[in-house]
Design an enzyme around this catalytic site. Structure first.
Site, PDB file in Angstrom:
ATOM      1  N   HIS A  92       0.762  -1.206   0.013  1.00 34.71           N
ATOM      2  CA  HIS A  92      -0.103  -0.131  -0.232  1.00 34.71           C
ATOM      3  C   HIS A  92       0.866   1.235  -0.144  1.00 34.71           C
ATOM      4  O   HIS A  92       1.587   1.572   1.000  1.00 34.71           O
ATOM      5  CB  HIS A  92      -0.985  -0.065   1.329  1.00 34.71           C
ATOM      6  CG  HIS A  92      -1.716   1.048   1.264  1.00 34.71           C
ATOM      7  ND1 HIS A  92      -2.780   1.589   0.261  1.00 34.71           N
ATOM      8  CD2 HIS A  92      -1.844   2.178   2.249  1.00 34.71           C
ATOM      9  CE1 HIS A  92      -3.181   2.822   0.727  1.00 34.71           C
ATOM     10  NE2 HIS A  92      -3.013   2.967   1.916  1.00 34.71           N
ATOM     11  N   ASP A 130      -7.577   1.249   2.569  1.00 38.71           N
ATOM     12  CA  ASP A 130      -7.285   2.364   3.721  1.00 38.71           C
ATOM     13  C   ASP A 130      -8.003   3.383   3.690  1.00 38.71           C
ATOM     14  O   ASP A 130      -8.097   4.153   4.851  1.00 38.71           O
ATOM     15  CB  ASP A 130      -5.810   2.649   3.454  1.00 38.71           C
ATOM     16  CG  ASP A 130      -5.165   3.340   4.743  1.00 38.71           C
ATOM     17  OD1 ASP A 130      -5.469   2.882   5.738  1.00 38.71           O
ATOM     18  OD2 ASP A 130      -3.995   4.218   4.419  1.00 38.71           O
ATOM     19  N   ASP A 141       1.021   5.083  -0.014  1.00 40.77           N
ATOM     20  CA  ASP A 141       0.361   6.249   0.029  1.00 40.77           C
ATOM     21  C   ASP A 141       0.983   7.510  -0.844  1.00 40.77           C
ATOM     22  O   ASP A 141       2.167   7.735  -0.678  1.00 40.77           O
ATOM     23  CB  ASP A 141       0.352   6.715   1.445  1.00 40.77           C
ATOM     24  CG  ASP A 141      -0.572   6.020   2.400  1.00 40.77           C
ATOM     25  OD1 ASP A 141      -1.820   5.903   2.005  1.00 40.77           O
ATOM     26  OD2 ASP A 141      -0.130   5.468   3.293  1.00 40.77           O
ATOM     27  N   ASP A 157       1.764  -1.209   4.479  1.00 42.21           N
ATOM     28  CA  ASP A 157       2.167   0.054   3.795  1.00 42.21           C
ATOM     29  C   ASP A 157       3.861  -0.021   3.432  1.00 42.21           C
ATOM     30  O   ASP A 157       4.593  -0.288   4.229  1.00 42.21           O
ATOM     31  CB  ASP A 157       2.072   1.347   4.810  1.00 42.21           C
ATOM     32  CG  ASP A 157       0.842   1.801   5.173  1.00 42.21           C
ATOM     33  OD1 ASP A 157      -0.193   1.145   4.614  1.00 42.21           O
ATOM     34  OD2 ASP A 157       0.730   2.376   6.010  1.00 42.21           O
ATOM     35  N   HIS A 206      -6.581   9.605   0.137  1.00 43.73           N
ATOM     36  CA  HIS A 206      -7.201   9.470   1.440  1.00 43.73           C
ATOM     37  C   HIS A 206      -6.195   9.890   2.565  1.00 43.73           C
ATOM     38  O   HIS A 206      -6.694   9.647   3.857  1.00 43.73           O
ATOM     39  CB  HIS A 206      -7.665   8.045   1.856  1.00 43.73           C
ATOM     40  CG  HIS A 206      -6.499   6.925   1.960  1.00 43.73           C
ATOM     41  ND1 HIS A 206      -6.139   6.277   0.450  1.00 43.73           N
ATOM     42  CD2 HIS A 206      -5.624   6.691   2.764  1.00 43.73           C
ATOM     43  CE1 HIS A 206      -5.242   5.468   0.699  1.00 43.73           C
ATOM     44  NE2 HIS A 206      -4.706   5.588   1.983  1.00 43.73           N
TER      45      HIS A 206
END
Length: 1102
Positions: free
Chosen positions: A173, A287, A175, A424, A571
């Site tokens: 994941h 998420d 970000d 993450d 997000h």
């Protein structure tokens, strides 16, 4: 500075523009000079009412009148010659401008009213989230190893007949900004993950991986050579690498508007189609902090068949797990068949990390996260480390892991199990790939070689899992045929999210509101730029290519703006949950793109309004049109521009004087400067030209002012013109007190005040994510009495109250049409000196709404809410992207917003909106800081009170705004954009631009007209994506005097007939993001949409 200027006003929404003498009914009666004014006014209103009644009877008798009005609009086109938009001699000086008068009663086709009033069909497998909330006790007993769940047991022989099929899905994941900026994350982590992916997946064909964020993937793709690109293509073709969702980011689902959700999805999918030929099949959202059915609908419309969600309230997860309803078909509240259904998997446990994905016991699952092997940088908090798999321990380790898999599978209805493997920014280093894949492969080999275990385990992608799930249930591979095993159907949303205890994530609905507002400004500007750019390209094809128009440069600016807007939908971006410097990086990108799309707007509008196209020239250092203020929307609307002298006259395209109001600029030391306001009219999707000239003009009137200080109360008589009442004995913090409906002169209690929240004294306090108030709100009581400024003018009047932390303005427009129907509220908030404070606007009314209210979801649909006493205060706050309203049997009170914020209705008849929050501490969700970077933030709203004539079921799981509410929202979020040019003698002449012969239907909204990139080169192709949305609306409200000249047409549009000069060369219905083409036998020229439907067409104009 020369004052004589020409103004171009562009309306971006396809709605009708009203032809009306704005001021015929608005000649202001000064009561101080005429004691009989009220009687005279009442007499005039009586005559007007008789005329309206007569018109209504005519409308009721014969709907052909409406057709005649539309025909007259089309006929107007014949008179538009030589820069004249209107027939000469057909108007009185300075009044009528563009179109025939609007009917007093808005004509709506009776069939178009049936959608909102129709009853939904329910069946045993169908359940509503509203009902689930009623059912749950929201207690939180200790569930054992699965703290928020329950003990799970099974019989060893359960899989004897049908083995357990396990898909372990490796994922990372990433970000696009959170604790680091997007670029820093890419440099430090993401590029290494993707580089290692190519090498490590090729080492063993059994290895699989999924990727989601195209923002990162595209940046990496631009930096790798062709050999590595070919290797990636081979991994995709072999099924080892899958792109899940394929949007630019994994977007937030609470604060995002559906325009931006669509735009980032289209940007990602178009990039994939152009570079990889990939068409995603499955959504992946591990998420986002709560989930919206809007995103489910958009994925379905884009052609995806499946989706996965994770962050859902722990009580809801536990309930779904106990009922084995974690997999379901997600259906829209408004859907009367199954056309919107998408197969959805809800992850059952606390998080998407490895300890919470293999089974119910995180202490055991952590032992199978081989990045945490002893000697590494991270370890298991349960203090039992993983063991590398060897021949000596493989049996015990495999059986331990299989026990978790079996327990997890007991929460689902099939023998197909999903076990994500990631977290993450995982798989950054090559060693982790080896640790995870080698050790898991040994476990799989052992399991699969022992038939007595009755398990088949392997690496897989998320679509591998859904294909096996569908096969095991006899379902259609991609469709919604449920086969032999019936999965349930669910409607509703998953807000507000709580991950433990009373920790509700309702704080981020408002955190960093300055940037939430900036996001909406870019959305509006980008939409205008896209539409104007597409129309300019089509016109250039028709008139011949001018060498000077910067088509390629403008396309690059549009692409960058799309991507910066898309990045902000992440997000941890629009949510306001990033580090301070990361937030600044997002804000800089947004501002940079706003400035760039203004350049696109200016150069495109310049070309469109030139009478002689050969005179076009492009000089980026000295643009022909200087943008001076920001306004966009078709129809008539107030425009305000800054002028250097109050002695100004405004002329329309015919040279007729337009009525105007001059107001003081209160924050400017120059006494000569002023704000000039006038009502501009723009044809649908059109550009209008106005001229400002220096000189005295009786139709340009100056506003009058009254200043009140030292806490002196405002009397009713002083504000009679304002048509609002201030209560003489009201507290000094109260503003608006009553509203009077023009329609029947009835008075309604509507009180505006401000309240404050603190944060709890417990260990866990409010932060960027969490709202944990200490108690109910306290009334805001500033130490200094407010200063009040009353403005009275012919076009608008307003009261501005300046408190210590808030400047609160109420404005009424004294004009007919949409803007005159509601109260405009602007709150400029500054809490930079406060500590652990949240400031809210509270609106109290006499509506008997009980515990029921309504918030929108992403500006797309409305979700009924219920304030529940069994939940803590913070749990009853919900995201408000475009509106919140409450109602009783007689009226509806709506608050429309220009930015996403958190909203609630904690008491009957009451609305509350959190406007800003300043918090000194972290809330222990990983950010590691409080929220202390507050800006002075202006929040804008419209307050609309509407009489209700037909009441829907109080328990209905759906609700719809009125046509007027939809229009008012459009006016607020898409104001007119004004541009100015010095009027020099050598300037070429300008002419209004009107691409449509008449308006689109009232309920049809142009989401975008988006140029599509050429597959051959980096510039635009000859095609554009036409994205339309037919809005659902409630007919149970007054449609009198809306000032709208549009009707409804049962969702049908004939595009060729609407266009004036351009022709439709080709139009093809496609899925939302243009991935798939729809096969249709229908007339391609006739567009037909169902209520609530969003459709995309591949359009070529010439």
């Amino acid at each position: 500075m020369k004052l004589s200027r020409q103004f171009t006003v562009f309306g971006s929404a396809i709605f009708c523009v009203v032809v009306f003498s704005l001021y015929l009914m608005l000649d202001h009666i000064d009561h101080s000079k005429n004691p009989n004014g009220e009687r005279i006014q009442n007499g005039q209103l009586g005559i007007l009412q008789d005329k309206i009644d007569h018109l209504e009877r005519l409308l009721a008798e014969n709907n052909e009148i409406i057709g005649n009005i539309r025909d007259s609009v089309i006929n107007l086109r014949e008179t538009v010659k030589d820069g004249k938009m209107f027939p000469e001699g057909n108007m009185s000086q300075g009044d009528l401008e563009l179109l025939p008068p609007a009917p007093a009663l808005l004509p709506i086709h009776s069939e178009d009213c049936q959608f909102a009033s129709s009853k939904m069909m329910f069946f045993p497998r169908f359940f509503q989230m509203l009902d689930v909330y009623d059912l749950l006790s929201f207690d939180n007993p200790d569930g054992g190893v699965w703290k928020q769940g329950f003990d799970i047991s099974y019989q060893d022989n359960e899989w004897d007949n049908e083995p357990l099929q396990v898909f372990v899905v490796p994922h990372s994941h990433n970000d696009p900004g959170w604790l680091k900026t997007f670029d820093d994350y890419y440099r430090d982590q993401t590029q290494h993950i993707l580089n290692n992916m190519v090498v490590k997946l090729h080492e063993d064909s059994r290895r699989k991986m999924i990727w989601s964020e195209i923002s990162y993937f595209s940046k990496w793709w631009d930096n790798i050579d062709e050999q590595k690109r070919d290797a990636v293509r081979r991994l995709i073709e072999s099924g080892q690498l899958e792109v899940a969702t394929g949007g630019w980011v994994m977007p937030d689902e609470a604060s995002t508007h559906y325009f931006a959700l669509i735009d980032q999805l289209v940007e990602g999918h178009q990039w994939l189609e152009r570079n990889l030929g990939v068409k995603p099949k499955t959504g992946w959202a591990v998420d986002p902090f709560g989930h919206t059915p809007t995103q489910a609908y958009l994925l379905r419309q884009a052609g995806l068949s499946n989706m996965l969600i994770q962050r859902v309230h722990y009580s809801v997860k536990k309930h779904f797990a106990s009922q084995k309803t974690l997999e379901f078909f997600w259906r829209q509240n408004w859907d009367q068949d199954s056309s919107s259904d998408i197969l959805c998997h809800m992850m059952p446990f606390y998080s998407y990390d490895v300890p919470h994905t293999c089974g119910p016991d995180p202490k055991i699952c952590c032992q199978f996260d081989f990045k945490r092997l002893p000697g590494g940088r991270i370890s298991c908090p349960w203090r039992i480390p993983p063991q590398a798999i060897t021949d000596n321990n493989v049996q015990e380790r495999a059986q331990t892991l299989l026990d978790q898999y079996r327990k997890k599978s007991k929460l689902f209805r099939t023998n197909v199990l999903l076990a994500p493997l990631g977290d993450d920014f995982r798989y950054t280093e090559a060693v982790e790939w080896d640790q995870q894949f080698d050790n898991y492969q040994k476990l799989f080999d052992y399991m699969n070689s022992h038939p007595e275990l009755h398990v088949q385990a392997q690496f897989g992608t998320i679509s591998d899992y859904f294909e096996a799930l569908r096969k095991s249930t006899g379902m259609d591979p991609v469709g919604i045929n449920v086969g032999q095993l019936a999965l349930p159907v669910l409607s509703g949303d998953f807000f507000t999210y709580a991950d433990r205890d009373d920790h509700y994530w309702s704080g981020y609905f408002t955190s960093r509101p300055f940037y939430k507002r900036l996001d909406r400004v870019l959305e509006s500007h980008l939409r205008v730029a896209e539409v104007l750019y597409s129309l300019t390209l089509a016109n250039i094809q028709k008139y011949g290519q001018p060498n000077d128009y910067p088509a390629v440069d403008n396309y690059k600016l549009l692409t960058e703006a799309r991507r910066n807007l898309g990045l902000f939908q992440h997000h941890d971006a629009i949510t306001g949950t990033g580090k301070d410097w990361v937030v600044v990086d997002y804000g800089t990108r947004l501002l940079h793109s706003i400035l760039n799309v203004k350049r696109v707007i200016v150069s495109s509008a310049h070309w469109l309004v030139l009478k002689d196209k050969q005179t076009y020239f492009h000089d980026p250092s000295n643009p022909f049109l200087q943008m001076v203020s920001v306004h966009i929307q078709a129809r008539m609307s107030m425009v305000t521009v800054y002028v250097t002298t109050p002695k100004v006259r405004v002329l329309n395209a015919l040279g007729h004087v337009v009525r105007a109001q001059v107001s003081a600029v209160w924050n400017d030391a120059s006494h000569a400067a002023a704000d000039l306001s006038f009502v501009a009219q723009a044809a649908p999707l059109g550009l209008s030209v106005y001229q400002l000239m220096e000189g005295m003009e009786p139709r340009t009137e100056a506003a009058k002012y009254m200043l009140l200080q030292d806490g002196r109360q405002i009397s009713i008589s002083e504000l009679e013109h304002f048509r609002q009442f201030y209560q003489q004995d009201a507290a000094p913090t109260a503003a608006l007190w009553k509203m009077r409906l023009k329609e029947d002169d009835s008075e309604h209690l509507v009180k505006v005040e401000f309240v404050l929240y603190g944060t709890t004294s417990n260990k866990d306090k409010s932060g960027a994510y969490l709202f944990l108030p200490d108690k109910e709100a306290t009334i805001y009581s500033p130490s200094q009495p407010p200063v009040v400024r009353v403005t009275k003018g012919p076009l608008f009047s307003e009261v501005t109250t300046t408190f210590t932390h808030i400047t609160h303005t109420l404005r009424l427009y004294n004009i007919q049409g949409v803007e005159g129907q509601s109260v405009e509220i602007c709150n400029t908030v500054d809490i930079r000196g406060e500590t652990n404070r949240e400031i809210a606007m509270r609106i109290s009314s006499d509506r008997n709404s009980k515990d029921r209210f309504f918030t929108d979801l992403n500006g797309y649909q409305v979700q009924p809410r219920k304030t529940m006493a069994k939940l803590p205060l913070q749990a009853n706050f919900y995201p408000m992207t475009s509106m919140v309203y409450l109602q009783d049997s007689s009226a509806r009170l709506s608050l429309l917003t220009a930015q996403s914020l958190g909203a609630a209705s904690l008491k009957s008849g009451q609305l509350e909106v959190i406007m800003d929050r300043r918090l000194n501490q972290d809330d222990n969700r990983g950010l590691g800081q409080g929220v202390l970077d507050n800006k002075i933030t202006a929040n804008s709203f419209r307050l609309l009170l509407e009489k209700r004539s037909s009441a829907e079921e109080e328990t209905a799981p759906y609700s719809y705004p009125s046509i007027l509410s939809h229009m008012s929202y459009m006016y607020l979020n898409h104001p007119l954009i004004s541009m100015a040019v010095d009027q020099r003698s050598d300037n070429p002449s300008l002419t209004p631009y009107s691409p449509l012969s008449t308006s689109f239907p009232c309920d049809m909204h142009l989401v975008n007209l988006r140029a599509i990139q050429s597959k051959v080169w980096g510039g635009p192709s000859e095609q554009a994506a036409l994205i339309l949305h037919r809005k659902g609306f409630d007919c149970g409200f007054s449609n009198r005097n809306t000032g709208l000249l549009c009707t409804t047409t049962r969702g049908k549009i004939h595009l060729e007939k609407l266009l004036t000069d351009l022709k439709v060369k080709s139009i093809t219905p496609v899925t939302l993001s243009l991935m798939h083409t729809h096969n249709s036998d229908a007339d391609p020229q006739e567009i037909s949409l169902k209520p609530m439907e969003i459709r995309t067409y591949r359009l070529q104009l010439s």
